[in-house]
Design an enzyme around this catalytic site. Structure first.
Site, PDB file in Angstrom:
ATOM      1  N   ARG A 102     -40.509  12.558  41.772  1.00 14.97           N
ATOM      2  CA  ARG A 102     -39.634  13.420  42.578  1.00 14.97           C
ATOM      3  C   ARG A 102     -39.150  14.530  41.655  1.00 14.97           C
ATOM      4  O   ARG A 102     -38.505  14.275  40.639  1.00 14.97           O
ATOM      5  CB  ARG A 102     -38.452  12.630  43.129  1.00 14.97           C
ATOM      6  CG  ARG A 102     -37.342  13.538  43.641  1.00 14.97           C
ATOM      7  CD  ARG A 102     -36.323  12.812  44.461  1.00 14.97           C
ATOM      8  NE  ARG A 102     -36.876  12.446  45.750  1.00 14.97           N
ATOM      9  CZ  ARG A 102     -36.133  12.046  46.794  1.00 14.97           C
ATOM     10  NH1 ARG A 102     -34.824  11.959  46.688  1.00 14.97           N
ATOM     11  NH2 ARG A 102     -36.698  11.738  47.937  1.00 14.97           N
ATOM     12  N   HIS A 129     -42.482  16.861  51.389  1.00 17.96           N
ATOM     13  CA  HIS A 129     -42.028  15.469  51.281  1.00 17.96           C
ATOM     14  C   HIS A 129     -42.982  14.580  52.093  1.00 17.96           C
ATOM     15  O   HIS A 129     -42.642  14.058  53.160  1.00 17.96           O
ATOM     16  CB  HIS A 129     -40.591  15.368  51.818  1.00 17.96           C
ATOM     17  CG  HIS A 129     -39.857  14.128  51.404  1.00 17.96           C
ATOM     18  ND1 HIS A 129     -40.433  13.135  50.627  1.00 17.96           N
ATOM     19  CD2 HIS A 129     -38.582  13.714  51.647  1.00 17.96           C
ATOM     20  CE1 HIS A 129     -39.541  12.170  50.426  1.00 17.96           C
ATOM     21  NE2 HIS A 129     -38.415  12.494  51.034  1.00 17.96           N
ATOM     22  N   GLN A 132     -42.004  10.888  53.259  1.00 16.17           N
ATOM     23  CA  GLN A 132     -41.043  10.847  54.359  1.00 16.17           C
ATOM     24  C   GLN A 132     -41.757  11.060  55.687  1.00 16.17           C
ATOM     25  O   GLN A 132     -41.515  10.340  56.661  1.00 16.17           O
ATOM     26  CB  GLN A 132     -39.966  11.917  54.156  1.00 16.17           C
ATOM     27  CG  GLN A 132     -38.964  12.000  55.287  1.00 16.17           C
ATOM     28  CD  GLN A 132     -38.078  10.762  55.377  1.00 16.17           C
ATOM     29  OE1 GLN A 132     -37.495  10.350  54.381  1.00 16.17           O
ATOM     30  NE2 GLN A 132     -37.974  10.165  56.552  1.00 16.17           N
ATOM     31  N   ASP A 219     -32.447  18.251  59.127  1.00 15.47           N
ATOM     32  CA  ASP A 219     -32.282  17.953  57.695  1.00 15.47           C
ATOM     33  C   ASP A 219     -31.123  18.823  57.192  1.00 15.47           C
ATOM     34  O   ASP A 219     -30.728  19.791  57.866  1.00 15.47           O
ATOM     35  CB  ASP A 219     -33.605  18.275  56.964  1.00 15.47           C
ATOM     36  CG  ASP A 219     -33.564  17.987  55.467  1.00 15.47           C
ATOM     37  OD1 ASP A 219     -32.691  17.206  55.027  1.00 15.47           O
ATOM     38  OD2 ASP A 219     -34.405  18.555  54.730  1.00 15.47           O
ATOM     39  N   CYS A 259     -34.267  12.602  57.954  1.00 12.99           N
ATOM     40  CA  CYS A 259     -34.760  11.951  56.729  1.00 12.99           C
ATOM     41  C   CYS A 259     -33.633  11.262  55.974  1.00 12.99           C
ATOM     42  O   CYS A 259     -33.885  10.330  55.226  1.00 12.99           O
ATOM     43  CB  CYS A 259     -35.465  12.975  55.850  1.00 12.99           C
ATOM     44  SG  CYS A 259     -34.464  14.434  55.491  1.00 12.99           S
ATOM     45  N   ARG A 287     -39.936   3.905  55.654  1.00  9.88           N
ATOM     46  CA  ARG A 287     -40.326   4.438  54.333  1.00  9.88           C
ATOM     47  C   ARG A 287     -41.002   3.331  53.531  1.00  9.88           C
ATOM     48  O   ARG A 287     -42.009   3.555  52.854  1.00  9.88           O
ATOM     49  CB  ARG A 287     -39.086   4.936  53.565  1.00  9.88           C
ATOM     50  CG  ARG A 287     -38.403   6.164  54.141  1.00  9.88           C
ATOM     51  CD  ARG A 287     -39.248   7.408  54.008  1.00  9.88           C
ATOM     52  NE  ARG A 287     -39.672   7.678  52.645  1.00  9.88           N
ATOM     53  CZ  ARG A 287     -38.940   8.321  51.732  1.00  9.88           C
ATOM     54  NH1 ARG A 287     -37.757   8.800  52.041  1.00  9.88           N
ATOM     55  NH2 ARG A 287     -39.408   8.542  50.508  1.00  9.88           N
TER      56      ARG A 287
HETATM   57  N1  NVA Z   1     -34.355  18.730  52.124  1.00 10.43           N
HETATM   58  C1  NVA Z   1     -33.725  17.597  51.498  1.00 10.43           C
HETATM   59  C2  NVA Z   1     -34.475  16.339  51.790  1.00 10.43           C
HETATM   60  C3  NVA Z   1     -33.867  15.090  51.230  1.00 10.43           C
HETATM   61  C4  NVA Z   1     -34.681  13.865  51.513  1.00 10.43           C
HETATM   62  C5  NVA Z   1     -33.649  17.843  49.995  1.00 10.43           C
HETATM   63  O1  NVA Z   1     -34.637  18.331  49.432  1.00 10.43           O
HETATM   64  O2  NVA Z   1     -32.610  17.566  49.407  1.00 10.43           O
HETATM   65  N1   CP Z   2     -35.114  10.724  52.674  1.00 10.32           N
HETATM   66  C1   CP Z   2     -35.144  10.536  51.358  1.00 10.32           C
HETATM   67  O1   CP Z   2     -36.099  10.885  50.652  1.00 10.32           O
HETATM   68  O2   CP Z   2     -34.050   9.893  50.852  1.00 10.32           O
HETATM   69  P1   CP Z   2     -33.639   9.767  49.335  1.00 10.32           P
HETATM   70  O3   CP Z   2     -33.308  11.155  48.846  1.00 10.32           O
HETATM   71  O4   CP Z   2     -32.444   8.866  49.339  1.00 10.32           O
HETATM   72  O5   CP Z   2     -34.788   9.192  48.548  1.00 10.32           O
END
Ligand code: NVA
Ligand code: CP
Length: 300
Positions: A102, A129, A132, A219, A259, A287
């Site tokens: 990540r 992502h 997800q 989101d 998400c 997930r």
């Molecule tokens: N758009 C959000 C998704 C989190 C799962 C982020 O990147 O923080």
């Molecule tokens: N939706 C998602 O990826 O959650 P986290 O940021 O908690 O991993």
């Protein structure tokens, strides 16, 4: 399928195969059927951003598949002190059977795949992502039976979630409508591909996007790494909220997906989130199953 870097790299058949395996793994888990398909395998999990779902579901997933997961915070790795990604991955390839990462830049994930010799899984970048959206597609199919004739509506920022939902939705044959403010549109390459391949509407008209939707997705207004833009984003996204009014435009049996984490009172109202908590937390559970399927496909 050698890696999961972005959904665009997968064929619809490969996505269906992952979803089918995810359903099977969910069934096996529920019925206490042993499914140690990755006995002795080791997954490294590199995190440059926070996570609840991704971290825990990958770690638990590897455990349930009979393997092991190592949590590697980028701050504690030498990456945090400037060791190049291409060196890090050539070393980690000698110890591990796969890496989930990540991070911020999609190019860093692509570089891991280029220099490493083990499967790489994208656990979120600023661009996309995919893990997800595999869980989202699994959830949609669970509730709706198939993707045929469905309209998927996304309301919010045109970044990682929107990009992956457009690609996943179009590949599964859904009609996709995205409402986002000017200046926060999805990636141009993604929208160009989607418009050529299927039915995509990108608009700043929330009502047009939500009209007759079967699935309404949203989101956060400010993603991880964008904390400094919070104030200007609050202004730009004002009104981009999945609330009772927006839901009255969608089909009466529409699903709401998120998400998570959610910011109540910003992109979603407390009432809508709680009224749709059933599918939203099934989505979070999925997930685990969807990622276990990806792990089996890539590491077995
Ligand atoms: N758009 C959000 C998704 C989190 C799962 C982020 O990147 O923080
Ligand atoms: N939706 C998602 O990826 O959650 P986290 O940021 O908690 O991993």
């Amino acid at each position: 399928m050698k890696h999961l870097l972005k959904l665009a790299d997968l064929t619809p058949e490969e996505i269906f195969a992952i979803l089918n395996l995810a359903d099977q793994l969910k069934y096996e888990r529920k019925n206490n059927i042993e499914h140690h398909y990755l006995k002795g395998k080791k997954l490294g999990m590199i995190f440059q951003k926070s996570s609840t779902r991704t971290r825990v579901s990958f770690e638990v997933g590897m455990y349930e598949l009979g393997g092991n997961a190592l949590f590697l915070s980028a701050n504690d790795l030498q990456i945090g002190r400037g060791e190049p990604i291409k060196d890090t991955v050539r070393v980690l390839s000698r110890y591990l059977d796969g890496i989930m990462i990540r991070t911020f830049a999609q190019k860093d994930v692509e570089e891991l795949a280029e220099y490493g010799s083990i499967p790489i899984i994208n656990g979120l970048t600023d661009y996309c992502h995919p893990c997800q959206v595999l869980a989202d597609l699994m959830t949609i199919r669970e509730y709706k039976g198939s993707f045929k004739g469905l309209k998927l509506c996304f309301i919010g920022d045109g970044n990682n979630m929107a990009n992956s939902l457009i690609v996943g939705g179009i590949k599964m044959g859904m009609q996709v409508a995205v409402a986002c403010p000017q200046g926060y549109r999805p990636d141009a390459g993604v929208t160009e591909w989607a418009s050529k391949t299927g039915s995509l509407l990108v608009t700043d008209d929330i009502d047009a996007a939500a009209k007759d939707a079967d699935v309404v997705y949203t989101d956060v207004w400010a993603s991880m790494g964008q904390e400094g833009e919070k104030k200007e984003r609050e202004k730009a996204f004002k009104g981009y909220c999945v609330d009772g009014r927006v839901m009255s435009l969608a089909k009466p049996d529409a699903l709401v997906l998120h998400c998570l984490p959610a910011h109540r009172g910003e992109e979603i109202s407390e009432e809508v989130l709680e009224a749709h908590a059933g599918e939203i937390f099934d989505e979070a559970e999925n997930r685990l199953h969807a990622q276990k399927a990806v792990l089996v496909k890539l590491l077995k």
